[in-house]
Design a protein around this motif. Structure first.
Motif, short mmCIF file in Angstrom:
data_model
loop_
_atom_site.label_atom_id
_atom_site.label_comp_id
_atom_site.label_asym_id
_atom_site.label_seq_id
_atom_site.Cartn_x
_atom_site.Cartn_y
_atom_site.Cartn_z
N LEU A 39 0.83 -1.18 0.00
CA LEU A 39 0.00 0.00 0.00
C LEU A 39 0.87 1.25 0.00
O LEU A 39 2.00 1.24 0.46
CB LEU A 39 -0.92 0.00 1.22
CG LEU A 39 -1.90 -1.17 1.29
CD1 LEU A 39 -2.72 -1.08 2.56
CD2 LEU A 39 -2.80 -1.20 0.08
N HIS A 40 0.30 2.32 -0.52
CA HIS A 40 1.03 3.59 -0.61
C HIS A 40 1.47 4.03 0.78
O HIS A 40 0.76 3.84 1.77
CB HIS A 40 0.11 4.64 -1.23
CG HIS A 40 0.82 5.88 -1.63
ND1 HIS A 40 0.90 6.98 -0.82
CD2 HIS A 40 1.49 6.20 -2.76
CE1 HIS A 40 1.58 7.94 -1.44
NE2 HIS A 40 1.94 7.49 -2.61
N ALA A 41 2.65 4.64 0.87
CA ALA A 41 3.25 4.96 2.16
C ALA A 41 2.38 5.87 3.01
O ALA A 41 2.36 5.76 4.22
CB ALA A 41 4.62 5.59 1.96
N GLU A 42 1.67 6.80 2.38
CA GLU A 42 0.83 7.71 3.15
C GLU A 42 -0.64 7.31 3.07
O GLU A 42 -1.32 7.20 4.07
CB GLU A 42 1.00 9.15 2.64
CG GLU A 42 2.35 9.74 2.97
CD GLU A 42 2.59 9.84 4.47
OE1 GLU A 42 1.63 10.08 5.22
OE2 GLU A 42 3.72 9.65 4.89
N SER A 43 -1.15 7.09 1.88
CA SER A 43 -2.53 6.71 1.70
C SER A 43 -2.71 6.35 0.24
O SER A 43 -1.85 6.60 -0.59
CB SER A 43 -3.48 7.86 2.07
OG SER A 43 -3.25 8.98 1.25
N ASN A 44 -3.85 5.74 -0.08
CA ASN A 44 -4.13 5.42 -1.47
C ASN A 44 -4.21 6.73 -2.25
O ASN A 44 -5.09 7.56 -1.98
CB ASN A 44 -5.44 4.64 -1.56
CG ASN A 44 -5.68 4.07 -2.94
OD1 ASN A 44 -5.55 4.77 -3.95
ND2 ASN A 44 -6.01 2.81 -3.00
N PRO A 45 -3.33 6.96 -3.23
CA PRO A 45 -3.27 8.27 -3.88
C PRO A 45 -4.39 8.50 -4.89
O PRO A 45 -4.51 9.59 -5.42
CB PRO A 45 -1.90 8.25 -4.58
CG PRO A 45 -1.68 6.80 -4.89
CD PRO A 45 -2.29 6.03 -3.75
N HIS A 46 -5.19 7.46 -5.17
CA HIS A 46 -6.18 7.56 -6.24
C HIS A 46 -7.59 7.76 -5.73
O HIS A 46 -8.48 8.07 -6.53
CB HIS A 46 -6.13 6.30 -7.11
CG HIS A 46 -4.76 5.95 -7.58
ND1 HIS A 46 -3.99 6.81 -8.33
CD2 HIS A 46 -4.00 4.84 -7.40
CE1 HIS A 46 -2.82 6.23 -8.60
NE2 HIS A 46 -2.81 5.05 -8.04
N ALA A 47 -7.84 7.59 -4.44
CA ALA A 47 -9.20 7.63 -3.91
C ALA A 47 -9.41 8.83 -2.99
O ALA A 47 -8.54 9.16 -2.18
CB ALA A 47 -9.52 6.33 -3.16
N VAL A 48 -10.57 9.44 -3.12
CA VAL A 48 -10.98 10.49 -2.18
C VAL A 48 -11.67 9.81 -1.00
O VAL A 48 -12.51 8.94 -1.19
CB VAL A 48 -11.95 11.47 -2.87
CG1 VAL A 48 -12.48 12.49 -1.85
CG2 VAL A 48 -11.27 12.17 -4.03
N ARG A 49 -11.28 10.20 0.23
CA ARG A 49 -11.87 9.59 1.41
C ARG A 49 -12.41 10.69 2.34
O ARG A 49 -11.67 11.57 2.75
CB ARG A 49 -10.82 8.74 2.16
CG ARG A 49 -10.35 7.56 1.34
CD ARG A 49 -9.13 6.90 1.96
NE ARG A 49 -8.05 7.84 2.21
CZ ARG A 49 -7.25 8.34 1.26
NH1 ARG A 49 -7.41 7.99 0.00
NH2 ARG A 49 -6.30 9.19 1.56
#
Length: 870
Positions: free
Chosen positions: A178-188
């Motif tokens: 998984l991406h180091a900070e957060s999924n870069p493609h999804a708005v949460r």
């Protein structure tokens, strides 16, 4: 492009609005063209939710819009097996399907945050136009990155979750991709921080709603009315956050991921720049309204369509906003006869600070006088109507019984009532101005950049006990007057010099600079990478919390207090934030010019408008951190450290106060899936037994082998049911190092329990002349503190209690714990608080052995206990 959504409403443990939230979300999304898969009621099981998520993944194609929505409880549990560098995290997070209670050690029915992250990774592998909405407690960092390690007070472990996570890893589940900070493609969109509670409440219509979902739906409805404007998730989040904070100051919803995307599109905008201008029946309109943050008083430059940026030489006219609606705003031109082409564009010149609505409850003459007092204030306006769904008023000014009183948004008195007079009205306006400034500062958000990313700093805070730091959660703590606290800010990029300022928004809404030694910001770099507020002369002493003399006397309500940490790249004198006396404060820095941030904080105090920054100046970045807690007017003892203002224990497994109160409220009602049939649930009867305790090094700890154990169990009971607590004392002599004390399932408590059961265990060096803990408490039975604490714990059986009663009950339990500690410390100087926990009714009082295997271990002690149903 197809649009699909999975909407989950899971009503468990007393929630009554989750299904309705999901259904209303479905209505809104259908307007946007979504095909909706509704998973509610009995279908919202673990397998039902996972099957729906898999259908969403399988049916998604590139550029399709996909959305996952969840409304329900969120769980958070400590991982007792955690070791730094281990494969599993220090805490587990999960959402709660309707069949969670069916969990066993071999069959976990929750859905872990790590699973949500993996499912989201699969979804974004098919389409990057993905959105996740989580309206539940502890929702921050769900559906993002397994490596994130949130900090919070420990919670009792969720049954089966530990074994389940180990099985996931054993069967090859990989989390490191998984991406180091957060999924870069999804708005949460998340309802609350990692250690915050999200709330549902009863709206004007009488229905139960989640405040985050309701605010999101209102923002989406406003976005639908914007003609020709580009509404981003950033704008939606700002609108949503403003409303939630006005209602629940300790719940801070956030938008994670690519927030500059247009709603339900992949396309992003770098910033909201030029807006279209149209003329309809001699009225000039700006396309874009409340949802884009446009406010009355904003000023714009009108330019031809071909203008790529603000060019003052090419201006056709200037315009001021005189009315703001959901989808557009009415402009007043200067000059008024300026010719505006059909495709003109508007660029911001000056931005107005929002006016805070004030509700007035008074007869005609008194109302007119209050309106006149408020009218000159640029930060205030009179609430025109009490429409459902709007922003909660800043405060209520009420004329009743020949007096004028001011109450905050929660209904608490701000100052003592006073007879109507010119002086009283002046004070009313002054207090409202102060409250508006405080609310503006609470809403101040970070503006990170590539040069100053959001992870440039780390903030820790907590209480100080005997010169030692005891970290606390960033939100939800309840602290007493007299507690001493510290704040530590660490520069995680010491190669870049940063400047830190710390402000306090007190219980009386006063704003004060705490880091006064360097008013323009404490510099942090390689030589000094951290700053600790509360450390003086090399020693950690803490800053003592005090109650405001402006608050009504004999006030027993807890009040919200907030610490604000602001980090900048350059030294900035931000003392214009302080109240009162802002007029005396200088807003310019050492160069003699006010920065954009300084202009902004000045306007948070004075209102009006501020010039937009020139070329390059608008890129100033800064970071903001909020620490939200509740302050109790009841003073603490000399050794205060824990979340409820009690002395420190070696092991502390109590949930945050907000979780305790919310859980207690949720267990007062049972009903149908829609919450239409309400009945009071009878309190269960439980037994709590101490099964084992070992003192590993008796002489090092106590200088003697004579050991004494004291335990205190506290719950809520019906009136006339006796004392809502039980004290137990056992003494042992001739105990050797590492020897198991000769316990035979010592009964710590037996009887009814309601909402929560607080358990505290102390170990002391024994003295023959010392009384038992029960005898000590009996001797104090007529003391005002003990009588007040016991009264707060006596429940009314005829009706479900309100939140204030539950907060009072948890405060009563805290007071009893402090009294017991004080009595033991006086009679037995060598006393160590070993263990404390809160067993919640919403968790079935955690029936079973604790821990399930082995013993709880802390420094020189190990212990185990069991909770049984009687």
């Amino acid at each position: 492009m197809a649009k699909r959504a999975l909407l989950v409403g899971s009503e468990t443990a007393g929630l009554q609005g989750a299904i309705g939230d999901a259904e209303r979300m479905a209505e809104a999304l259908r307007w946007y063209g979504f095909e909706v898969d509704l998973c509610v009621g009995g279908n919202a099981t673990r397998e039902g939710i996972l099957a729906g998520y898999r259908r969403l993944i399988e049916r998604s194609a590139p550029s399709d819009a996909a959305l996952f929505y969840y409304s329900g409880h969120g769980g958070r549990a400590v991982n007792p097996d955690y070791q730094p560098g281990s494969a599993l995290p220090s805490h587990f997070q999960c959402i709660v399907p309707v069949d969670l209670d069916a969990t066993t050690d071999d069959d976990f029915r929750g859905i872990m945050a790590q699973e949500l992250s993996l499912l989201l990774a699969e979804l974004t592998a098919r389409t990057q136009n993905a959105t996740v909405v989580l309206d539940c407690c502890h929702s921050a960092c769900m559906s993002r990155d397994f490596s994130a390690r949130p900090k919070a007070l420990p919670r009792p472990i969720i049954s089966g979750s530990r074994a389940y996570m180990k099985r996931l890893a054993a069967h090859g589940a990989r989390f490191d991709g998984l991406h180091a900070e957060s999924n870069p493609h999804a708005v949460r969109l998340v309802a609350a921080g990692i250690d915050e509670s999200a709330f549902e409440y009863t709206a004007h219509s009488g229905r139960h709603v989640g405040v985050m979902t309701e605010s999101l739906l209102l923002a989406l409805a406003d976005a639908r009315k914007v003609v020709g404007g580009e509404v981003t998730w950033e704008a939606i989040g700002s609108r949503m956050r403003e409303r939630v904070l006005s209602m629940f100051p300790t719940q801070r919803p956030e938008v994670e991921g690519p927030c500059r995307r247009i709603v339900f599109e992949e396309r992003e905008v770098t910033r909201i720049g030029a807006l279209p201008v149209v003329k309809e029946q001699d009225v000039v309109l700006l396309r874009g309204g409340r949802i884009l943050g446009i406010r009355e008083g904003d000023e714009y430059a009108i330019l031809p369509w071909s203008a790529a940026s603000l060019d003052r030489k090419a201006m056709l006219a200037t315009a001021q906003v005189v009315e703001v609606r959901a989808g557009d705003a009415v402009l007043e031109l200067s000059p008024s006869d300026a010719e505006i082409p059909a495709d003109a564009r508007a660029f911001v010149l000056r931005s107005a600070v929002p006016r805070r609505p004030v509700r007035i409850e008074a007869a005609a003459a008194e109302r007119e006088a209050i309106v006149r007092a408020i009218a000159p204030e640029p930060l205030l306006c009179v609430e025109e109507a009490q429409a459902e769904g709007g922003v909660r008023p800043l405060a209520t000014a009420r004329a009743t019984g020949g007096e004028i009183e001011l109450r905050d948004s929660a209904g608490a008195l701000v100052v003592p009532p006073a007879p109507p007079s010119e002086r009283a009205l002046e004070k009313l306006a002054s207090n409202l101005r102060r409250m508006a400034a405080a609310q503006g500062l609470r809403e101040l958000e970070s503006r990170p950049s590539e040069i100053l990313p959001d992870d440039s700093i780390e903030v820790e805070w907590g209480c100080v006990e005997d010169g030692l730091a005891v970290p606390l959660a960033m939100s939800g703590e309840v602290l007493p007057v007299g507690a001493r606290v510290y704040v530590k800010v660490t520069n995680r990029r010491p190669g870049k010099r940063l400047y830190v300022s710390i402000y306090d928004i007190g219980v009386a809404h006063r704003i004060a600079l705490l880091s006064t030694s360097e008013p323009s910001g404490v510099g942090l770099d390689q030589e000094r990478p951290e700053y600790v507020l509360g450390r003086r002369d090399g020693r950690l002493k803490g800053c003592e919390l005090g109650w405001s003399r402006d608050l009504p006397p004999l006030d027993e309500e807890v009040r919200p207090e907030t610490l604000i940490i602001i980090v900048t790249e350059q030294p900035r004198d931000l003392r214009a934030l302080e109240t009162p006396g802002v007029e005396r404060m200088r807003t310019a820095d050492h160069k003699g010019e006010a920065s954009p941030l300084q202009q902004l904080v000045s306007q948070l105090q004075r209102g009006g408008t501020r010039d937009m920054p020139g070329e390059g100046a608008g890129d100033e970045s800064y970071l903001v951190r909020h620490i939200d807690f509740l302050l109790s007017p009841k003073p603490a003892g000399a050794t205060v450290t824990a979340a409820h203002g009690e002395p420190a224990f070696l092991l502390d497994e109590r949930p945050p106060a907000s979780v305790m109160t919310f859980s207690a409220l949720s267990t007062e009602r049972t009903g149908t899936a829609r919450g239409l049939e309400i009945a009071t649930r009878p309190p269960p009867r439980i037994a709590v037994l101490l099964t084992e305790l070992i003192v590993h090094d008796t002489r090092a700890l106590f200088g003697s082998a004579d050991i004494r154990i004291d335990a205190l169990s506290i719950t809520r009971l019906p009136k006339n049911a006796g004392a809502p607590y039980r004290a137990e004392t056992r003494s042992f002599s001739g105990i050797r190092d590492g020897e198991r004390l000769p316990l035979d399932n010592v009964l710590l408590y037996w009887g009814d329990a309601r909402d929560f059961m607080d358990l505290r265990i102390w170990v002391s060096r024994d003295r023959e002349e010392a009384k038992t803990l029960s005898e000590m408490l009996d001797a104090e039975i007529n003391s005002p503190a003990l009588k007040s604490a016991a009264a707060a714990l006596l429940a009314v059986t005829a009706a479900a209690p309100h939140a204030a009663a539950l907060i009072a009950a948890t405060g009563g339990a805290a007071t009893l714990g402090k009294i017991a500690w004080k009595l033991l410390a006086q009679a037995l100087p060598k006393t160590i608080g070993v263990y404390q926990t809160s067993l919640l009714a919403v968790d079935g009082f955690n029936l079973g052995r604790h821990p399930a295997q082995g013993l709880l271990r802390a420094q020189g002690f190990s212990l185990g206990y069991e909770v049984k149903a009687v």
